[in-house]
Write a protein that holds these residues in place. Structure first.
Motif, PDB file in Angstrom:
ATOM      1  N   ALA A   4      46.770  43.530  44.986  1.00 36.13           N
ATOM      2  CA  ALA A   4      46.713  44.355  43.778  1.00 36.13           C
ATOM      3  C   ALA A   4      48.098  44.891  43.446  1.00 36.13           C
ATOM      4  CB  ALA A   4      45.742  45.512  43.972  1.00 36.13           C
ATOM      5  N   ILE A   5      48.476  44.787  42.172  1.00 42.84           N
ATOM      6  CA  ILE A   5      49.701  45.385  41.648  1.00 42.84           C
ATOM      7  C   ILE A   5      49.277  46.588  40.807  1.00 42.84           C
ATOM      8  CG2 ILE A   5      51.796  45.036  40.330  1.00 42.84           C
ATOM      9  CD1 ILE A   5      51.608  43.266  42.805  1.00 42.84           C
ATOM     10  N   ALA A   6      49.874  47.741  41.076  1.00 39.38           N
ATOM     11  CA  ALA A   6      49.502  48.967  40.376  1.00 39.38           C
ATOM     12  C   ALA A   6      50.732  49.597  39.740  1.00 39.38           C
ATOM     13  CB  ALA A   6      48.831  49.949  41.333  1.00 39.38           C
ATOM     14  N   GLN A  20      45.846  32.933  34.315  1.00 36.78           N
ATOM     15  CA  GLN A  20      45.752  33.206  35.755  1.00 36.78           C
ATOM     16  C   GLN A  20      46.428  34.523  36.148  1.00 36.78           C
ATOM     17  OE1 GLN A  20      46.695  29.994  34.599  1.00 36.78           O
ATOM     18  NE2 GLN A  20      44.539  29.438  34.844  1.00 36.78           N
ATOM     19  N   THR A  21      47.285  35.066  35.291  1.00 31.54           N
ATOM     20  CA  THR A  21      48.000  36.295  35.631  1.00 31.54           C
ATOM     21  C   THR A  21      47.063  37.484  35.559  1.00 31.54           C
ATOM     22  OG1 THR A  21      50.063  35.393  34.741  1.00 31.54           O
ATOM     23  CG2 THR A  21      49.947  37.777  35.057  1.00 31.54           C
ATOM     24  N   PRO A  22      46.836  38.184  36.678  1.00 28.58           N
ATOM     25  CA  PRO A  22      45.928  39.335  36.650  1.00 28.58           C
ATOM     26  C   PRO A  22      46.587  40.546  36.001  1.00 28.58           C
ATOM     27  CG  PRO A  22      46.871  39.087  38.833  1.00 28.58           C
ATOM     28  CD  PRO A  22      47.370  37.924  38.028  1.00 28.58           C
ATOM     29  N   LEU A  23      45.776  41.478  35.576  1.00 37.84           N
ATOM     30  CA  LEU A  23      46.284  42.738  35.054  1.00 37.84           C
ATOM     31  C   LEU A  23      46.705  43.636  36.213  1.00 37.84           C
ATOM     32  CD1 LEU A  23      43.664  43.444  32.236  1.00 37.84           C
ATOM     33  CD2 LEU A  23      46.018  42.633  31.947  1.00 37.84           C
ATOM     34  N   GLN A  48      38.752  45.748  47.429  1.00 38.04           N
ATOM     35  CA  GLN A  48      38.692  44.510  46.653  1.00 38.04           C
ATOM     36  C   GLN A  48      39.864  43.566  46.937  1.00 38.04           C
ATOM     37  OE1 GLN A  48      38.485  45.886  42.600  1.00 38.04           O
ATOM     38  NE2 GLN A  48      36.299  46.352  42.695  1.00 38.04           N
ATOM     39  N   HIS A  49      41.050  44.129  47.207  1.00 40.89           N
ATOM     40  CA  HIS A  49      42.251  43.309  47.297  1.00 40.89           C
ATOM     41  C   HIS A  49      42.919  43.322  48.674  1.00 40.89           C
ATOM     42  CE1 HIS A  49      42.416  42.682  42.882  1.00 40.89           C
ATOM     43  NE2 HIS A  49      41.937  43.903  42.813  1.00 40.89           N
ATOM     44  N   GLY A  50      42.595  44.275  49.487  1.00 44.10           N
ATOM     45  CA  GLY A  50      43.193  44.332  50.820  1.00 44.10           C
ATOM     46  C   GLY A  50      44.484  45.121  50.865  1.00 44.10           C
ATOM     47  N   TYR A  51      45.392  44.869  49.915  1.00 51.08           N
ATOM     48  CA  TYR A  51      46.681  45.554  49.868  1.00 51.08           C
ATOM     49  C   TYR A  51      46.983  45.966  48.430  1.00 51.08           C
ATOM     50  CZ  TYR A  51      47.639  43.946  54.630  1.00 51.08           C
ATOM     51  OH  TYR A  51      47.577  43.726  55.988  1.00 51.08           O
ATOM     52  N   VAL A  52      47.755  47.060  48.276  1.00 48.30           N
ATOM     53  CA  VAL A  52      48.143  47.562  46.966  1.00 48.30           C
ATOM     54  C   VAL A  52      49.651  47.779  46.953  1.00 48.30           C
ATOM     55  CG1 VAL A  52      47.941  49.427  45.285  1.00 48.30           C
ATOM     56  CG2 VAL A  52      45.925  48.689  46.561  1.00 48.30           C
ATOM     57  N   ILE A  53      50.316  47.199  45.951  1.00 51.17           N
ATOM     58  CA  ILE A  53      51.748  47.409  45.739  1.00 51.17           C
ATOM     59  C   ILE A  53      51.882  48.198  44.447  1.00 51.17           C
ATOM     60  CG2 ILE A  53      53.999  46.325  45.439  1.00 51.17           C
ATOM     61  CD1 ILE A  53      52.847  43.840  46.801  1.00 51.17           C
ATOM     62  N   ALA A  54      52.315  49.446  44.550  1.00 44.03           N
ATOM     63  CA  ALA A  54      52.386  50.344  43.400  1.00 44.03           C
ATOM     64  C   ALA A  54      53.836  50.557  42.985  1.00 44.03           C
ATOM     65  CB  ALA A  54      51.729  51.682  43.724  1.00 44.03           C
ATOM     66  N   ARG A 100      52.952  40.215  39.265  1.00 39.62           N
ATOM     67  CA  ARG A 100      51.542  39.913  38.980  1.00 39.62           C
ATOM     68  C   ARG A 100      51.326  38.407  38.999  1.00 39.62           C
ATOM     69  NH1 ARG A 100      51.353  42.554  33.373  1.00 39.62           N
ATOM     70  NH2 ARG A 100      49.514  41.235  33.125  1.00 39.62           N
ATOM     71  N   GLN A 101      52.282  37.657  38.435  1.00 40.28           N
ATOM     72  CA  GLN A 101      52.184  36.194  38.454  1.00 40.28           C
ATOM     73  C   GLN A 101      52.223  35.662  39.880  1.00 40.28           C
ATOM     74  OE1 GLN A 101      55.591  35.808  35.628  1.00 40.28           O
ATOM     75  NE2 GLN A 101      54.294  34.338  34.561  1.00 40.28           N
ATOM     76  N   LEU A 102      53.114  36.203  40.702  1.00 40.51           N
ATOM     77  CA  LEU A 102      53.254  35.723  42.077  1.00 40.51           C
ATOM     78  C   LEU A 102      52.097  36.158  42.965  1.00 40.51           C
ATOM     79  CD1 LEU A 102      57.070  36.296  42.670  1.00 40.51           C
ATOM     80  CD2 LEU A 102      55.905  34.130  42.227  1.00 40.51           C
ATOM     81  N   SER A 103      51.358  37.184  42.561  1.00 43.30           N
ATOM     82  CA  SER A 103      50.280  37.694  43.411  1.00 43.30           C
ATOM     83  C   SER A 103      49.144  36.694  43.587  1.00 43.30           C
ATOM     84  CB  SER A 103      49.728  39.001  42.835  1.00 43.30           C
ATOM     85  OG  SER A 103      49.024  38.781  41.619  1.00 43.30           O
ATOM     86  N   VAL A 104      49.039  35.711  42.686  1.00 47.70           N
ATOM     87  CA  VAL A 104      47.981  34.703  42.812  1.00 47.70           C
ATOM     88  C   VAL A 104      48.479  33.469  43.547  1.00 47.70           C
ATOM     89  CG1 VAL A 104      46.789  35.499  40.744  1.00 47.70           C
ATOM     90  CG2 VAL A 104      48.529  33.724  40.556  1.00 47.70           C
ATOM     91  N   CYS A 105      49.748  33.478  43.963  1.00 46.75           N
ATOM     92  CA  CYS A 105      50.300  32.356  44.731  1.00 46.75           C
ATOM     93  C   CYS A 105      50.038  32.583  46.215  1.00 46.75           C
ATOM     94  CB  CYS A 105      51.803  32.222  44.461  1.00 46.75           C
ATOM     95  SG  CYS A 105      52.218  31.922  42.725  1.00 46.75           S
TER      96      CYS A 105
END
Length: 311
Positions: A4-6, A20-23, A48-54, A100-105
Motif C-alpha cells: 500500500a502507498i499512502a 494496473q496502477t493502484p490508487l 489487506q496489503h501487509g505493508y504501508v509506505i506513507a 504506485r506503478q512499481l507496487s504491482v511489480c
C-alpha cells in the motif's frame, strides 16, 4: 496484494497512467479524522496489503506529522514506514505515482520504499513565479529580490535536483534532464507560455500533460502566483529496469530488503563494504619467494660465517 502507498493529501494522488496502477490511501489530518478512526483505517491497510509506505511533504502541519507517528507507535508494527520528502508538491505527486506503478511489480516492500531516493533524482521539479521575495526553499540573491519588485517580472525556478533561478525571457534557461522525459504542468496564475514554448523544447520533452495545481503549491513556493512543472521518466519498463539494476541487500538492523545505502523502513544507513585490513607482522613483508621453499641447507662453515660478528 501490492504494497500500500499512502499520502497525506489528495493532491498527491495523480490519475493512474494505466488500469494496473493502484490508487493511494489517504491519511487524513487530526482535524478531519479522530485518532480511533485513523487507527482502524491503518489496521485495515495492513491487513489487506501487509505493508504501508506513507509519503508526506516536509512542509506538512506539525499536528498531522505527529498523528502519523502516533498511529505507527500505537499499532506497534514495523510494517509501516513514513517517508518525509523535500520535493515540491507536483514533484512529490509524480514520485508517488511512480511508486504506485512499481507496487504491482515483483519488488519487495523494502525495495519499493528505498527506491524513492533513487527515483527522486530523476525528477526535475520547478515553477514559474511572479515573485521570489518569499521563496525560502532555494537560495535567492539580492539582485533577484530587487527584480521581484519590478512590475511584470517573472522567474523560472528549478528546486530539484539542482537549485537554479533565472529571469524568464529569451536569455533565461534552466539546465534540465539528459534523458527522454515527459513534462507535467500544473497551471496557476503565473504565465505558462515560457514553460511550453521555451523550456519544453530546450529539454527535448516528448509530451506535455496538464493537471490541477496542488493546494500546497502557494505555500511551498512562497507566492500564490505560481505555475508548477516537473519532468520525469514516464515509462514503467524504464522505471522497473532502473530499480532492478541496483544490487539488493538485507538491512543489518531490521532485515528488510533494500537498494542503496539506507533502509527504506528503519532509515538506518548501511555500513560500507569492509576493506581488508592492512597487513602487519610477517605478512607485511610480502609473500615468501617460491625459491625459498627449495633452497639447500646451509653447511656448518656457512652458518658460522652468517652469525660471525662483522669487522
Amino acid at each position: 496484494m501490492p504494497t500500500a502507498i499512502a499520502v497525506t493529501s489528495p493532491d498527491l494522488v495523480l490519475p493512474p497512467t494505466d488500469p494496473q496502477t493502484p490508487l493511494a490511501a489517504l491519511l487524513q489530518s487530526p482535524h478531519a479524522q479522530p485518532l480511533d478512526a485513523a487507527l482502524v483505517d491503518m489496521h485495515r491497510l495492513l491487513e489487506q496489503h501487509g505493508y504501508v509506505i506513507a509519503f508526506y511533504p516536509a512542509s506538512i502541519d506539525a499536528a498531522h506529522e505527529h498523528r502519523l507517528h502516533t498511529v505507527r507507535s500505537l499499532l506497534e508494527t514495523d510494517r509501516i514506514t513514513l517517508i518525509k520528502s523535500d520535493l515540491p508538491p507536483l514533484g512529490l505527486a509524480i514520485l508517488v505515482r511512480q511508486l504506485r506503478q512499481l507496487s504491482v511489480c515483483d519488488f519487495s516492500p523494502g525495495v519499493i520504499a528505498s527506491a524513492a531516493r533513487l527515483l527522486s533524482h530523476y525528477i526535475h521539479a520547478g515553477a514559474v513565479l511572479n515573485s521570489v521575495t518569499r521563496l525560502e526553499r532555494i537560495p535567492v540573491g539580492l539582485t533577484a529580490h530587487a527584480k521581484s519588485w519590478m512590475p511584470g517580472s517573472q522567474f523560472a525556478v528549478l528546486a530539484h535536483p539542482d537549485p537554479q533561478l533565472v529571469k524568464v525571457g529569451p536569455a533565461g534557461a534552466l539546465t534540465g534532464p539528459d534523458f527522454a522525459c515527459h513534462l507535467l504542468l500544473a497551471k496557476g496564475t503565473a504565465n505558462a507560455d515560457w514553460i511550453t514554448g521555451t523550456l519544453a523544447p530546450s529539454w527535448q520533452v516528448k509530451a506535455v500533460q496538464e493537471t490541477a495545481l496542488p493546494a500546497d503549491s502557494a505555500g511551498w513556493w512562497g507566492t500564490g502566483k505560481v505555475t508548477e512543472f516537473a519532468a520525469y521518466l514516464p515509462d514503467i519498463s524504464v522505471l522497473y529496469q532502473l530499480v532492478a539494476s541496483v544490487r539488493r541487500e538485507q538491512c543489518r538492523w531490521c532485515a528488510m530488503e533494500l537498494i542503496g545505502d539506507r533502509c527504506g523502513f528503519c532509515a538506518s544507513r548501511q555500513p560500507p563494504e569492509e576493506e581488508p585490513a592492512d597487513p602487519y607482522g610477517a605478512a607485511a613483508l610480502g609473500p615468501v619467494p617460491a625459491s625459498a621453499y627449495h633452497a639447500r641447507p646451509l653447511t656448518r662453515a656457512e652458518r658460522r660465517r652468517a652469525i660471525a660478528p662483522g669487522p
